[in-house]
Design a protein around this motif. Sequence first.
Motif, PDB file in Angstrom:
ATOM      1  N   HIS A 354      62.725 106.797   4.551  1.00 55.49           N
ATOM      2  CA  HIS A 354      61.463 106.153   4.913  1.00 55.49           C
ATOM      3  C   HIS A 354      61.260 104.853   4.140  1.00 55.49           C
ATOM      4  O   HIS A 354      60.689 103.895   4.676  1.00 55.49           O
ATOM      5  N   TYR A 355      61.701 104.821   2.900  1.00 57.73           N
ATOM      6  CA  TYR A 355      61.586 103.604   2.087  1.00 57.73           C
ATOM      7  C   TYR A 355      62.343 102.456   2.763  1.00 57.73           C
ATOM      8  O   TYR A 355      61.826 101.342   2.876  1.00 57.73           O
ATOM      9  N   ARG A 356      63.554 102.745   3.234  1.00 57.22           N
ATOM     10  CA  ARG A 356      64.345 101.713   3.913  1.00 57.22           C
ATOM     11  C   ARG A 356      63.735 101.342   5.256  1.00 57.22           C
ATOM     12  O   ARG A 356      63.628 100.166   5.614  1.00 57.22           O
ATOM     13  N   ASP A 357      63.353 102.356   6.026  1.00 56.33           N
ATOM     14  CA  ASP A 357      62.859 102.111   7.380  1.00 56.33           C
ATOM     15  C   ASP A 357      61.527 101.366   7.394  1.00 56.33           C
ATOM     16  O   ASP A 357      61.249 100.581   8.299  1.00 56.33           O
ATOM     17  N   ALA A 358      60.702 101.613   6.375  1.00 57.52           N
ATOM     18  CA  ALA A 358      59.362 101.020   6.369  1.00 57.52           C
ATOM     19  C   ALA A 358      59.387  99.501   6.267  1.00 57.52           C
ATOM     20  O   ALA A 358      58.454  98.835   6.728  1.00 57.52           O
ATOM     21  N   ARG A 359      60.454  98.960   5.721  1.00 54.76           N
ATOM     22  CA  ARG A 359      60.463  97.511   5.439  1.00 54.76           C
ATOM     23  C   ARG A 359      60.369  96.650   6.693  1.00 54.76           C
ATOM     24  O   ARG A 359      59.858  95.531   6.657  1.00 54.76           O
ATOM     25  N   ILE A 360      60.851  97.171   7.827  1.00 53.39           N
ATOM     26  CA  ILE A 360      60.837  96.370   9.050  1.00 53.39           C
ATOM     27  C   ILE A 360      59.465  96.334   9.706  1.00 53.39           C
ATOM     28  O   ILE A 360      59.175  95.461  10.532  1.00 53.39           O
ATOM     29  N   LEU A 361      58.579  97.260   9.350  1.00 58.77           N
ATOM     30  CA  LEU A 361      57.314  97.374  10.060  1.00 58.77           C
ATOM     31  C   LEU A 361      56.412  96.155   9.861  1.00 58.77           C
ATOM     32  O   LEU A 361      55.582  95.847  10.716  1.00 58.77           O
ATOM     33  N   GLY A 362      56.575  95.464   8.750  1.00 60.15           N
ATOM     34  CA  GLY A 362      55.816  94.244   8.503  1.00 60.15           C
ATOM     35  C   GLY A 362      56.484  92.995   9.048  1.00 60.15           C
ATOM     36  O   GLY A 362      55.997  91.874   8.835  1.00 60.15           O
ATOM     37  N   ILE A 363      57.607  93.184   9.765  1.00 56.80           N
ATOM     38  CA  ILE A 363      58.341  92.068  10.370  1.00 56.80           C
ATOM     39  C   ILE A 363      58.296  92.174  11.892  1.00 56.80           C
ATOM     40  O   ILE A 363      57.974  91.214  12.591  1.00 56.80           O
ATOM     41  N   GLY A 364      58.619  93.352  12.417  1.00 54.21           N
ATOM     42  CA  GLY A 364      58.661  93.543  13.868  1.00 54.21           C
ATOM     43  C   GLY A 364      57.290  93.460  14.507  1.00 54.21           C
ATOM     44  O   GLY A 364      56.273  93.797  13.894  1.00 54.21           O
ATOM     45  N   GLY A 365      57.268  93.015  15.773  1.00 50.26           N
ATOM     46  CA  GLY A 365      56.019  92.960  16.532  1.00 50.26           C
ATOM     47  C   GLY A 365      55.031  91.921  16.049  1.00 50.26           C
ATOM     48  O   GLY A 365      53.863  91.934  16.445  1.00 50.26           O
ATOM     49  N   GLY A 366      55.488  90.996  15.209  1.00 43.04           N
ATOM     50  CA  GLY A 366      54.603  90.013  14.579  1.00 43.04           C
ATOM     51  C   GLY A 366      54.530  90.279  13.090  1.00 43.04           C
ATOM     52  O   GLY A 366      54.117  91.348  12.664  1.00 43.04           O
ATOM     53  N   THR A 367      54.993  89.333  12.304  1.00 44.93           N
ATOM     54  CA  THR A 367      55.058  89.521  10.855  1.00 44.93           C
ATOM     55  C   THR A 367      53.663  89.655  10.243  1.00 44.93           C
ATOM     56  O   THR A 367      52.656  89.304  10.861  1.00 44.93           O
ATOM     57  N   ASN A 368      53.618  90.151   9.008  1.00 42.98           N
ATOM     58  CA  ASN A 368      52.341  90.217   8.294  1.00 42.98           C
ATOM     59  C   ASN A 368      51.650  88.859   8.289  1.00 42.98           C
ATOM     60  O   ASN A 368      50.430  88.759   8.454  1.00 42.98           O
ATOM     61  N   GLU A 369      52.461  87.805   8.088  1.00 45.12           N
ATOM     62  CA  GLU A 369      51.896  86.458   8.009  1.00 45.12           C
ATOM     63  C   GLU A 369      51.318  86.005   9.352  1.00 45.12           C
ATOM     64  O   GLU A 369      50.251  85.375   9.403  1.00 45.12           O
ATOM     65  N   ILE A 370      52.028  86.343  10.436  1.00 45.49           N
ATOM     66  CA  ILE A 370      51.518  86.008  11.766  1.00 45.49           C
ATOM     67  C   ILE A 370      50.226  86.773  12.054  1.00 45.49           C
ATOM     68  O   ILE A 370      49.261  86.231  12.620  1.00 45.49           O
ATOM     69  N   MET A 371      50.174  88.050  11.645  1.00 47.01           N
ATOM     70  CA  MET A 371      48.947  88.830  11.847  1.00 47.01           C
ATOM     71  C   MET A 371      47.775  88.192  11.101  1.00 47.01           C
ATOM     72  O   MET A 371      46.659  88.096  11.628  1.00 47.01           O
ATOM     73  N   THR A 372      48.028  87.743   9.882  1.00 44.66           N
ATOM     74  CA  THR A 372      46.970  87.095   9.105  1.00 44.66           C
ATOM     75  C   THR A 372      46.525  85.799   9.770  1.00 44.66           C
ATOM     76  O   THR A 372      45.325  85.471   9.801  1.00 44.66           O
ATOM     77  N   GLU A 373      47.475  85.063  10.336  1.00 46.72           N
ATOM     78  CA  GLU A 373      47.135  83.821  11.031  1.00 46.72           C
ATOM     79  C   GLU A 373      46.299  84.107  12.280  1.00 46.72           C
ATOM     80  O   GLU A 373      45.344  83.380  12.577  1.00 46.72           O
ATOM     81  N   VAL A 374      46.645  85.164  13.014  1.00 40.05           N
ATOM     82  CA  VAL A 374      45.854  85.562  14.189  1.00 40.05           C
ATOM     83  C   VAL A 374      44.415  85.841  13.775  1.00 40.05           C
ATOM     84  O   VAL A 374      43.451  85.379  14.404  1.00 40.05           O
ATOM     85  N   VAL A 375      44.254  86.603  12.692  1.00 40.52           N
ATOM     86  CA  VAL A 375      42.912  86.938  12.227  1.00 40.52           C
ATOM     87  C   VAL A 375      42.138  85.697  11.824  1.00 40.52           C
ATOM     88  O   VAL A 375      40.978  85.506  12.206  1.00 40.52           O
ATOM     89  N   SER A 376      42.790  84.816  11.071  1.00 39.94           N
ATOM     90  CA  SER A 376      42.086  83.625  10.575  1.00 39.94           C
ATOM     91  C   SER A 376      41.669  82.708  11.715  1.00 39.94           C
ATOM     92  O   SER A 376      40.571  82.149  11.706  1.00 39.94           O
ATOM     93  N   ARG A 377      42.548  82.557  12.721  1.00 40.83           N
ATOM     94  CA  ARG A 377      42.201  81.688  13.856  1.00 40.83           C
ATOM     95  C   ARG A 377      40.993  82.229  14.621  1.00 40.83           C
ATOM     96  O   ARG A 377      40.110  81.468  15.019  1.00 40.83           O
ATOM     97  N   LEU A 378      40.971  83.535  14.834  1.00 41.32           N
ATOM     98  CA  LEU A 378      39.873  84.119  15.600  1.00 41.32           C
ATOM     99  C   LEU A 378      38.574  84.143  14.798  1.00 41.32           C
ATOM    100  O   LEU A 378      37.484  84.017  15.359  1.00 41.32           O
ATOM    101  N   LEU A 379      38.688  84.286  13.500  1.00 40.17           N
ATOM    102  CA  LEU A 379      37.486  84.249  12.649  1.00 40.17           C
ATOM    103  C   LEU A 379      36.868  82.859  12.600  1.00 40.17           C
ATOM    104  O   LEU A 379      35.646  82.701  12.570  1.00 40.17           O
ATOM    105  N   LEU A 380      37.733  81.851  12.593  1.00 38.00           N
ATOM    106  CA  LEU A 380      37.280  80.480  12.373  1.00 38.00           C
ATOM    107  C   LEU A 380      37.245  79.649  13.642  1.00 38.00           C
ATOM    108  O   LEU A 380      37.048  78.435  13.582  1.00 38.00           O
ATOM    109  N   ALA A 381      37.426  80.296  14.783  1.00 31.11           N
ATOM    110  CA  ALA A 381      37.430  79.556  16.049  1.00 31.11           C
ATOM    111  C   ALA A 381      36.063  78.934  16.315  1.00 31.11           C
ATOM    112  O   ALA A 381      35.033  79.494  15.983  1.00 31.11           O
TER     113      ALA A 381
END
Length: 381
Positions: A354-381
């Motif tokens: 699980h330690y190895r497998d978990a690392r991809i979850l913050g990359i696949g489907g949109g990285t953590n950074e992209i998710m944060t950017e989505v949130v910031s854009r919608l908050l500040l639109a």
Amino acid sequence: MHDPIWDTPERLALRESTRRFTEREVVPNIAAWEEAGALPLSLHRTAADAGLLGVGFPEHVGGAGGTAVDTWVIAEEMIQAGGSSGLLAGLFTHGIGLPHLITAGDPRQIDRVARPVLAGDAIVSLAITEPEAGSDVAGITTRAVREGDEYVVTGAKMFITSATRADFITTAVRTGDAGAGGISLLVIDADSPGLEVSAPLKKMGWLCSDTGELRFDQVRVPAGNLIGAENSGFLQIMQQFAAERLSLAVQAYATAQRCLDLTIRYAKERQTFGRPIATRQVVRHRIAEMARQVDVARTYTRAVAERWQAGDDVIKEIAMAKNTAVFACDRVVDDAVQLHGGMGYMRESEVERHYRDARILGIGGGTNEIMTEVVSRLLLA
């Protein structure tokens, strides 16, 4: 405490059947599948026979019915019964490879692709990411040029889940001008002349989920393989991203819950200096914090998922849910390995997987950074 939506009598029965399937078919074999680097096709057929593979897809296309919540119930239970997010990635790749085609509704495509996939007789993958375009879906360059009744496809894809086993590949291609408006989706047969599939890529985790690269050299694809309208591919992809991100969030909190459960069991059994490590305050407090993070991630993700299922506009909240669950999972799997000590570092220990497998979850489907950017854009639109 039971959740009234996630633990209806029908979903409790689904959990039970999923657990039995996982304990019987997965747990005894997952280490060997990780060594092999892929899942056998026979597992897909067995999952279909068990009524699990087609859950979340309509019966009229060969599925078993149910909603996205039912698919997430399966994901939770499969991980918590001893499976892994890597197993889910390989066994349920059609969860990202089929929805666009089914939504488009072409009966010929459904009969040729969806039905055999949902019966466990074929595998479909989704090919979007390219060497120079990952999160920037609008930047893809794989080109499909219309010539009569065919498209001629040239380009490359990378990090494609189930690519080395796929029979069909739902592929994002550029049929128009630059930008989001020029993208289409084609379903391409994996044995098409001019399509080269790499050997499985060697990865940190998700070892039982094969990943490959694709190269298209003047691959001729029938125009009838176009999914939906030409140049509508970007919108189709974006419409499916919400479900994929919620699915990854569910996998993250389910993985964290499994690691918490394993750690509690180990802490009660493992003795140092004559008593279980569970009696030591430093261990008890760390486990309590693990439990808090798991519970917050699960509660928030489920609340957002229910709103999404009800039709609410929750793009911002989905991004926050994914990051919340991923951050909790990262912390909990790390603590689980730490509290298992040397055993947590061994391949024979489930928390190590699980330690190895978990690392991809913050990359696949949109990285953590992209998710944060989505949130910031919608908050500040």
